[in-house]
Design an enzyme around this catalytic site. Structure first.
Site, PDB file in Angstrom:
ATOM      1  N   CYS A 165       0.843  -1.218   0.000  1.00 38.12           N
ATOM      2  CA  CYS A 165       0.000   0.000   0.000  1.00 38.12           C
ATOM      3  C   CYS A 165       0.868   1.254   0.000  1.00 38.12           C
ATOM      4  O   CYS A 165       1.528   1.556   0.999  1.00 38.12           O
ATOM      5  CB  CYS A 165      -0.927  -0.028   1.205  1.00 38.12           C
ATOM      6  SG  CYS A 165      -1.799   1.520   1.522  1.00 38.12           S
ATOM      7  N   CYS A 207      -0.055   3.969   2.602  1.00 40.38           N
ATOM      8  CA  CYS A 207       0.277   3.508   3.956  1.00 40.38           C
ATOM      9  C   CYS A 207       1.697   3.912   4.341  1.00 40.38           C
ATOM     10  O   CYS A 207       1.989   4.185   5.504  1.00 40.38           O
ATOM     11  CB  CYS A 207       0.151   1.988   4.057  1.00 40.38           C
ATOM     12  SG  CYS A 207      -1.524   1.355   3.802  1.00 40.38           S
TER      13      CYS A 207
END
Length: 301
Positions: free
Chosen positions: A46, A49
């Site tokens: 991600c 993230c």
């Protein structure tokens, strides 16, 4: 010495950690009964993230133990994410008292992250600092000055920008007769609190304490004022001596009388000294409140 910092010290040792589905109940739900916990649901693939995670960690670290952070890799631990209906990542949940209380999804700005963490940290209270401040003030009133100074110093160690603790520490050193240390402490407070009322109170008390060291004899100055009511310097010196002797109320009376007789004498010294005395007292002190009202009525008469 102090118990109020123990919970924060314990939290500081493990502010940010990784958890699993199996440990989630202990690391998040149970822990949040003592201190709020922010949960970051993420995965190695991600992209957002990788930005959000460090931002959260920095904000949590800056909160100095008032909130914790737990990270959970949803690829390796899908069960809790499924229970909380995490549909995309990054997703952030906050827990307090065993329950989810707030959260957001997706990347947000650094400012939004900071505000979110501050809001969640506030749910846990101040970690006992308020009670410690009250105890330190009571110690100062009771004459346990060394203990008060140690307590104020410990609070400053926990929260360097706590204006009440910094001002209290300076006032404790004033009570110990160490004016130079008190002044140095105030000169080195964070800019964000440099003009806080608690700091101004301590500054005014230092100025009055230095004046007290040079105050003249009360009886002689009283006699000089009685002999010549228009001897403004004698009245001003008498007011300083009264304050040095612990009689702030009569000192204010003499300065108000001097202001009434000649408000511009010595570059308005009476008014300046009155404001110094008022600043050294608490805002709710009846002497300050009454004195300010009377001075205002004279100024605007």
């Amino acid at each position: 010495m102090l118990e109020f910092g123990q919970a924060q010290d314990s939290a500081a040792a493990d502010l940010i950690k990784d958890t699993t589905d199996q440990a989630f109940m202990q690391d998040v739900v149970e822990t949040s009964r003592d201190v709020p916990v922010i949960v970051d649901f993420w995965a190695p693939w991600c992209g957002p993230c990788k930005t959000l995670g460090p931002q959260l960690e920095a904000a949590v670290t800056a909160a100095r133990g008032k909130v914790r952070m737990v990270k959970i890799n949803v690829d390796e631990n899908p069960a809790i994410a499924g229970q909380l209906q995490v549909q995309s990542i990054p997703t952030v949940y906050a827990f307090s008292q065993g329950q989810p209380v707030d959260g957001f999804q997706g990347a947000v700005s650094q400012g939004d992250v900071q505000r979110f963490v501050e809001k969640i940290a506030a749910l846990g209270g101040d970690g006992g600092l308020g009670e410690a401040l009250e105890a330190a003030e009571e110690m100062l009133v009771q004459g346990a000055v060394d203990d008060a100074a140690q307590t104020f110093a410990a609070i400053v160690g926990e929260e360097p920008e706590n204006a009440a603790a910094n001002g209290g520490l300076a006032r404790a050193h004033i009570a110990l007769g160490d004016l130079d240390t008190a002044e140095a402490l105030l000169n080195n407070v964070a800019p964000s609190i440099a003009n806080a009322p608690e700091i101004e109170v301590a500054r005014a008390q230092i100025e009055l304490a230095r004046q007290a060291a040079d105050a003249g004899p009360l009886a002689e100055l009283h006699a000089a004022v009685e002999a010549n009511a228009d001897d403004h310097q004698a009245r001003f010196d008498y007011a300083q001596a009264l304050h040095a002797a612990g009689n702030a109320e009569d000192a204010v009376e003499q300065l108000l009388e001097l202001f009434r007789r000649d408000r511009e004498w010595n570059d308005a010294a009476a008014k300046t000294q009155l404001f110094t005395i008022f600043d050294a007292l608490t805002a709710t002190d009846p002497i300050a409140q009454k004195g300010r009202r009377r001075l205002s009525s004279m100024i605007f008469a």
